[in-house]
Motif scaffolding. Structure first.
Motif, PDB file in Angstrom:
ATOM      1  N   GLU A 191     -56.208  24.691  55.906  1.00  0.00           N
ATOM      2  CA  GLU A 191     -55.829  23.525  56.699  1.00  0.00           C
ATOM      3  C   GLU A 191     -56.908  22.446  56.643  1.00  0.00           C
ATOM      4  O   GLU A 191     -56.606  21.257  56.636  1.00  0.00           O
ATOM      5  N   LYS A 192     -58.164  22.867  56.624  1.00  0.00           N
ATOM      6  CA  LYS A 192     -59.273  21.902  56.573  1.00  0.00           C
ATOM      7  C   LYS A 192     -59.726  21.607  55.145  1.00  0.00           C
ATOM      8  O   LYS A 192     -60.445  20.638  54.915  1.00  0.00           O
ATOM      9  N   GLY A 193     -59.324  22.451  54.195  1.00  0.00           N
ATOM     10  CA  GLY A 193     -59.780  22.269  52.824  1.00  0.00           C
ATOM     11  C   GLY A 193     -61.243  22.599  52.658  1.00  0.00           C
ATOM     12  O   GLY A 193     -61.987  21.881  51.980  1.00  0.00           O
ATOM     13  N   THR A 194     -61.677  23.704  53.276  1.00  0.00           N
ATOM     14  CA  THR A 194     -63.078  24.129  53.184  1.00  0.00           C
ATOM     15  C   THR A 194     -63.153  25.595  52.763  1.00  0.00           C
ATOM     16  O   THR A 194     -62.219  26.371  52.986  1.00  0.00           O
ATOM     17  N   HIS A 195     -64.268  25.951  52.162  1.00  0.00           N
ATOM     18  CA  HIS A 195     -64.514  27.334  51.756  1.00  0.00           C
ATOM     19  C   HIS A 195     -65.951  27.679  52.137  1.00  0.00           C
ATOM     20  O   HIS A 195     -66.872  26.901  51.875  1.00  0.00           O
ATOM     21  N   THR A 196     -66.132  28.828  52.783  1.00  0.00           N
ATOM     22  CA  THR A 196     -67.454  29.238  53.235  1.00  0.00           C
ATOM     23  C   THR A 196     -67.987  30.363  52.358  1.00  0.00           C
ATOM     24  O   THR A 196     -67.236  31.260  51.956  1.00  0.00           O
ATOM     25  N   TYR A 197     -69.293  30.313  52.080  1.00  0.00           N
ATOM     26  CA  TYR A 197     -69.949  31.310  51.236  1.00  0.00           C
ATOM     27  C   TYR A 197     -71.167  31.883  51.958  1.00  0.00           C
ATOM     28  O   TYR A 197     -71.812  31.201  52.769  1.00  0.00           O
ATOM     29  N   LYS A 227     -63.837  17.849  48.779  1.00  0.00           N
ATOM     30  CA  LYS A 227     -64.448  16.681  48.159  1.00  0.00           C
ATOM     31  C   LYS A 227     -65.752  17.021  47.449  1.00  0.00           C
ATOM     32  O   LYS A 227     -66.361  16.153  46.821  1.00  0.00           O
ATOM     33  N   GLY A 228     -66.208  18.282  47.589  1.00  0.00           N
ATOM     34  CA  GLY A 228     -67.437  18.699  46.937  1.00  0.00           C
ATOM     35  C   GLY A 228     -68.675  18.545  47.791  1.00  0.00           C
ATOM     36  O   GLY A 228     -69.791  18.637  47.261  1.00  0.00           O
ATOM     37  N   ALA A 299     -58.994  23.753  47.426  1.00  0.00           N
ATOM     38  CA  ALA A 299     -57.958  22.757  47.182  1.00  0.00           C
ATOM     39  C   ALA A 299     -57.870  21.774  48.354  1.00  0.00           C
ATOM     40  O   ALA A 299     -58.235  22.095  49.492  1.00  0.00           O
ATOM     41  N   LYS A 300     -57.375  20.582  48.078  1.00  0.00           N
ATOM     42  CA  LYS A 300     -57.160  19.588  49.110  1.00  0.00           C
ATOM     43  C   LYS A 300     -56.039  20.015  50.031  1.00  0.00           C
ATOM     44  O   LYS A 300     -55.023  20.550  49.558  1.00  0.00           O
ATOM     45  N   PRO A 301     -56.194  19.852  51.344  1.00  0.00           N
ATOM     46  CA  PRO A 301     -55.107  20.251  52.252  1.00  0.00           C
ATOM     47  C   PRO A 301     -53.814  19.512  51.952  1.00  0.00           C
ATOM     48  O   PRO A 301     -53.821  18.369  51.485  1.00  0.00           O
TER      49      PRO A 301
END
Length: 303
Positions: A191-197, A227-228, A299-301
């Motif tokens: 939903e936010k277009g984020t990925h946590t590592y 967006k990087g 991916a973009k939401p």
């Protein structure tokens, strides 16, 4: 005017106190008739309720503990504990001797390691431990404590082939020195277009050479958006520093980063405050290089 206000205030307080006394006189408390005060309840440390494990942790890491307690200790009693969740469905018997108020048991979570190794990226498991003697976990309320506790366990899979590169400890301060690191997939928020590592022991391979104290208790988290842009979680400790002259402390990490497609890396600008001393290490550029076959950018939401 001051006198009028003063006496008006006193009169108002008198009215309020009268109303409050009237309400108190009319109030009566009815205890909960369904309370089972002779039963048992679950105690667990907050640190045990949430665990972050990795698929390459050994079996001993996949365990926790819970304590069953009671207030009526007059006689020996047995209680059934129900442990349910993804990959877990079993019962255990907790035996109390006469005069015994608490029994602590090990919570075996080794089955989650099997689930992680089967290919799941992230496993969030809620384990319900209940002293109510029916499998669905229903029953009378209990005034002393909770009849169940929820254990949330995240098991993270490693992304093989990742490297860190940095130059702040090199004599020329420009040569980017690489070392292998263990990076794990902590999950994506679509939903936010984020990925946590999650990076376990980020300086483990070179820390001792630099005079740093390192180990698996040190870690680093960062979140990368579609967006990087990368944001570092500055609440975790990445190593311990001691200059032998009075400046020492656990170092957190602070900074931001940007995805560089050409380098296939997140380019961070990082610094390391040393405990609460007011001092810190200026780390400068750190390149987190991902393997060419892995795309860490989410991916973009849709919305």
């Amino acid at each position: 005017m001051k006198k009028i206000f003063k006496y008006s205030y006193v009169a108002l307080m008198a009215v309020l106190m009268t109303a409050l006394n009237a309400c108190t006189d009319e109030y009566s408390y009815d205890g909960n008739p369904d309370s089972d005060n002779s039963g048992a309840y679950i105690i667990a440390n907050s640190s045990d309720l949430t665990k972050v494990l990795t698929s390459d942790d050994d079996a001993t890491a996949f365990s926790s503990s819970y304590t069953v307690a009671r207030h009526d200790t007059a006689k020996a009693e047995d209680y059934t504990v129900y442990i349910t969740g993804e990959g877990i469905n079993k019962t255990e018997t907790v035996k109390f001797a006469a005069g015994e108020s608490r029994v602590t048991k090990t919570l075996d979570l080794s089955s989650l390691k099997t689930l992680a190794e089967s290919g799941k990226k992230v496993i969030n498991v809620k384990v319900k431990v209940s002293t109510v003697n029916d499998a669905d976990g229903t029953g009378a309320s209990y005034m002393y404590g909770a009849r169940s506790q929820t254990y949330t366990v995240s098991v993270l899979n490693k992304i093989p082939g990742c490297q860190f590169k940095a130059s702040w400890f090199m004599s020329d301060n420009t040569t980017m020195y690489p070392w292998d690191i263990d990076v794990y997939d902590y999950g994506e928020d679509t939903e936010k277009g984020t990925h946590t590592y999650y990076i376990k022991n980020p300086f483990g391979a070179i820390g001792e050479q630099l005079g740093l104290t390192v180990g698996d208790e040190y870690s680093m988290y960062f979140t990368l958006d579609y967006k990087g842009n990368a944001t570092v979680d500055n609440s975790t400790k990445v190593f311990h520093f001691d200059d032998g002259q009075g400046v020492s402390g656990d170092c957190t990490v602070s900074g931001v980063g940007t995805w560089d497609e050409k380098e296939h890396a997140v380019i961070f600008s990082l610094s390391y405050p040393i405990g609460t001393t007011g001092y810190g290490l200026t780390g400068g550029e750190h390149d987190l290089v991902f393997p060419a076959t892995y795309n860490p950018v989410p991916a973009k939401p849709a919305n």
